[in-house]
Design a protein around this motif. Structure first.
Motif, PDB file in Angstrom:
ATOM      1  N   ARG A   1       0.639  -0.066  -4.911  1.00 41.68           N
ATOM      2  CA  ARG A   1       0.231   1.342  -5.826  1.00 41.68           C
ATOM      3  C   ARG A   1       1.705   1.952  -6.062  1.00 41.68           C
ATOM      4  N   ARG A   2       2.579   1.827  -5.082  1.00 41.23           N
ATOM      5  CA  ARG A   2       3.850   2.650  -5.215  1.00 41.23           C
ATOM      6  C   ARG A   2       4.613   1.779  -6.394  1.00 41.23           C
ATOM      7  N   LEU A   3       4.519   0.493  -6.481  1.00 40.44           N
ATOM      8  CA  LEU A   3       5.391  -0.180  -7.659  1.00 40.44           C
ATOM      9  C   LEU A   3       4.778   0.017  -8.932  1.00 40.44           C
ATOM     10  N   LYS A   4       3.506   0.269  -9.021  1.00 40.74           N
ATOM     11  CA  LYS A   4       2.666   0.313 -10.516  1.00 40.74           C
ATOM     12  C   LYS A   4       3.285   1.807 -10.864  1.00 40.74           C
ATOM     13  N   GLN A   5       3.724   2.649  -9.973  1.00 46.22           N
ATOM     14  CA  GLN A   5       4.058   4.021 -10.631  1.00 46.22           C
ATOM     15  C   GLN A   5       5.304   4.064 -11.322  1.00 46.22           C
ATOM     16  N   GLU A   6       5.883   2.917 -11.190  1.00 44.03           N
ATOM     17  CA  GLU A   6       7.194   2.755 -12.222  1.00 44.03           C
ATOM     18  C   GLU A   6       6.966   2.385 -13.376  1.00 44.03           C
ATOM     19  N   ASP A   7       5.463   1.832 -13.689  1.00 46.45           N
ATOM     20  CA  ASP A   7       5.079   1.482 -15.172  1.00 46.45           C
ATOM     21  C   ASP A   7       6.130   0.636 -15.807  1.00 46.45           C
ATOM     22  N   PHE A   8       6.510  -0.724 -15.066  1.00 47.94           N
ATOM     23  CA  PHE A   8       7.431  -1.581 -15.525  1.00 47.94           C
ATOM     24  C   PHE A   8       7.004  -2.133 -16.685  1.00 47.94           C
ATOM     25  N   ARG A   9       7.933  -2.549 -17.752  1.00 45.84           N
ATOM     26  CA  ARG A   9       7.559  -3.022 -19.042  1.00 45.84           C
ATOM     27  C   ARG A   9       7.675  -4.513 -18.921  1.00 45.84           C
ATOM     28  N   THR A  10       8.775  -4.989 -18.132  1.00 45.22           N
ATOM     29  CA  THR A  10       8.891  -6.473 -17.852  1.00 45.22           C
ATOM     30  C   THR A  10       8.269  -7.353 -16.584  1.00 45.22           C
ATOM     31  N   LEU A  11       7.764  -6.547 -16.051  1.00 42.01           N
ATOM     32  CA  LEU A  11       7.190  -6.953 -14.364  1.00 42.01           C
ATOM     33  C   LEU A  11       5.896  -6.553 -14.389  1.00 42.01           C
ATOM     34  N   SER A  12       5.025  -7.285 -13.736  1.00 41.26           N
ATOM     35  CA  SER A  12       3.852  -7.084 -13.360  1.00 41.26           C
ATOM     36  C   SER A  12       3.338  -7.247 -11.755  1.00 41.26           C
ATOM     37  N   LEU A  13       2.313  -6.825 -11.333  1.00 34.77           N
ATOM     38  CA  LEU A  13       1.911  -6.823  -9.997  1.00 34.77           C
ATOM     39  C   LEU A  13       0.654  -7.627  -9.811  1.00 34.77           C
ATOM     40  N   HIS A  14       0.600  -8.226  -8.610  1.00 36.84           N
ATOM     41  CA  HIS A  14      -0.736  -9.137  -8.363  1.00 36.84           C
ATOM     42  C   HIS A  14      -0.882  -8.967  -6.588  1.00 36.84           C
ATOM     43  N   ARG A  15      -2.124  -9.134  -6.441  1.00 40.24           N
ATOM     44  CA  ARG A  15      -2.617  -9.334  -4.939  1.00 40.24           C
ATOM     45  C   ARG A  15      -3.205 -10.447  -4.705  1.00 40.24           C
ATOM     46  N   ALA A  16      -2.834 -10.968  -3.463  1.00 44.49           N
ATOM     47  CA  ALA A  16      -3.392 -12.344  -2.960  1.00 44.49           C
ATOM     48  C   ALA A  16      -3.951 -12.223  -1.478  1.00 44.49           C
ATOM     49  N   ILE A  17      -4.857 -13.230  -1.117  1.00 45.12           N
ATOM     50  CA  ILE A  17      -5.412 -13.213   0.081  1.00 45.12           C
ATOM     51  C   ILE A  17      -5.261 -14.624   0.695  1.00 45.12           C
ATOM     52  N   ALA A  18      -4.786 -14.853   1.898  1.00 44.06           N
ATOM     53  CA  ALA A  18      -4.757 -16.109   2.629  1.00 44.06           C
ATOM     54  C   ALA A  18      -5.582 -16.341   3.492  1.00 44.06           C
ATOM     55  N   ASN A  19      -6.020 -17.322   3.965  1.00 43.23           N
ATOM     56  CA  ASN A  19      -6.975 -17.537   5.161  1.00 43.23           C
ATOM     57  C   ASN A  19      -8.428 -17.227   5.002  1.00 43.23           C
ATOM     58  N   ALA A  20      -8.822 -16.705   3.892  1.00 37.29           N
ATOM     59  CA  ALA A  20     -10.308 -16.066   3.639  1.00 37.29           C
ATOM     60  C   ALA A  20     -11.334 -17.323   3.829  1.00 37.29           C
ATOM     61  N   ASP A  21     -11.000 -18.455   3.769  1.00 36.68           N
ATOM     62  CA  ASP A  21     -11.859 -19.493   3.866  1.00 36.68           C
ATOM     63  C   ASP A  21     -11.513 -20.263   5.196  1.00 36.68           C
ATOM     64  N   ASN A  22     -10.686 -19.832   6.237  1.00 34.42           N
ATOM     65  CA  ASN A  22     -10.596 -20.184   7.495  1.00 34.42           C
ATOM     66  C   ASN A  22     -11.161 -19.307   8.677  1.00 34.42           C
ATOM     67  N   PRO A  23     -12.223 -19.892   9.211  1.00 30.64           N
ATOM     68  CA  PRO A  23     -12.767 -19.043  10.093  1.00 30.64           C
ATOM     69  C   PRO A  23     -11.843 -18.897  11.549  1.00 30.64           C
ATOM     70  N   PHE A  24     -10.698 -19.534  11.729  1.00 30.58           N
ATOM     71  CA  PHE A  24     -10.023 -19.647  12.924  1.00 30.58           C
ATOM     72  C   PHE A  24      -8.707 -18.630  12.627  1.00 30.58           C
ATOM     73  N   ARG A  25      -8.408 -18.199  11.530  1.00 33.47           N
ATOM     74  CA  ARG A  25      -7.264 -17.171  11.417  1.00 33.47           C
ATOM     75  C   ARG A  25      -7.924 -15.970  10.494  1.00 33.47           C
ATOM     76  N   ILE A  26      -7.176 -14.821  10.908  1.00 31.31           N
ATOM     77  CA  ILE A  26      -7.441 -13.923  10.192  1.00 31.31           C
ATOM     78  C   ILE A  26      -7.052 -13.728   8.496  1.00 31.31           C
ATOM     79  N   ASP A  27      -7.762 -12.982   7.837  1.00 33.34           N
ATOM     80  CA  ASP A  27      -7.232 -12.843   6.436  1.00 33.34           C
ATOM     81  C   ASP A  27      -5.947 -12.421   6.409  1.00 33.34           C
ATOM     82  N   HIS A  28      -5.212 -12.623   5.403  1.00 27.01           N
ATOM     83  CA  HIS A  28      -3.819 -12.032   5.181  1.00 27.01           C
ATOM     84  C   HIS A  28      -3.601 -11.604   3.563  1.00 27.01           C
TER      85      HIS A  28
END
Length: 191
Positions: free
Chosen positions: A100-127
């Motif tokens: 949210r903070r970085l999107k406020q900068e309205d970058f012309r040459t950069l973009s933002l993404h979100r990712a999640i790890a461990n979503a398919d692993n019942p032994f670890r918490i999502d990150h």
């Protein structure tokens, strides 16, 4: 098993896991190194935007650490948030707020993404994490910005070099969860 014993075992496990997540020592050239990494994403990346993004990533991490009242390793802090003893500070809070903070900068040459790890692993918490990349590239070419991993100290790395997690686009994980929820909600046909 009695509840006090379960809580004691859970607390010991969290302490052992939290001990593995010690932050690397901060260096005075961290912002410059991150700016260089962002700039290296391609010749189209504006050097001023790379510098600004790096500066914000570090300063905003420090600001959020104060706002979230970070005093413990990540998993201990998570337990405090989940018990209502701290306002925020789960990994998805960090990722959401950083994005949210970085999107406020309205970058012309950069973009933002979100990712999640461990979503398919019942032994670890999502990150969850935020990723900054060159405009037009997928998240896989970007740089991870992960303030949660070391409890309020910014970890960053090209996604391809982060061997600790297997990152999946957030929208893919959320769509998979939505499908699973719909499948569970379907009525069972009567025979």
């Amino acid at each position: 098993m009695q509840k006090p014993l379960i809580w004691a075992l859970a607390a010991m496990a969290m302490l052992m896991l939290a001990g593995c997540a010690s932050a690397p020592p901060a260096r005075s050239d961290d912002v410059a190194r991150l700016a260089t990494e962002i700039q290296s994403l391609g010749p189209e990346v504006d050097p001023e935007e790379a510098q600004r993004a790096a500066r914000i990533a570090y300063s905003y991490t420090a600001q959020l650490a104060k706002e979230y009242q970070i005093t413990d390793p990540p998993l201990i802090h998570n337990a405090k948030v989940n018990k209502g003893l701290r306002p925020r500070g789960l990994c998805w809070h960090w990722a959401q707020d950083m994005e949210r903070r970085l999107k406020q900068e309205d970058f012309r040459t950069l973009s933002l993404h979100r990712a999640i790890a461990n979503a398919d692993n019942p032994f670890r918490i999502d990150h969850s994490t935020a990723i900054i990349g060159r405009r037009g590239d997928s998240m896989y070419e970007g740089v991870i910005l992960d303030p949660w991993r070391y409890g309020g100290v910014l970890f960053w790395s090209p996604l391809t070099e982060d061997t600790r997690y297997e990152w999946v686009p957030r929208e893919v994980v959320l769509e998979q969860r939505r499908r699973e929820q719909v499948a569970r909600a379907k009525p069972v046909p009567a025979n």
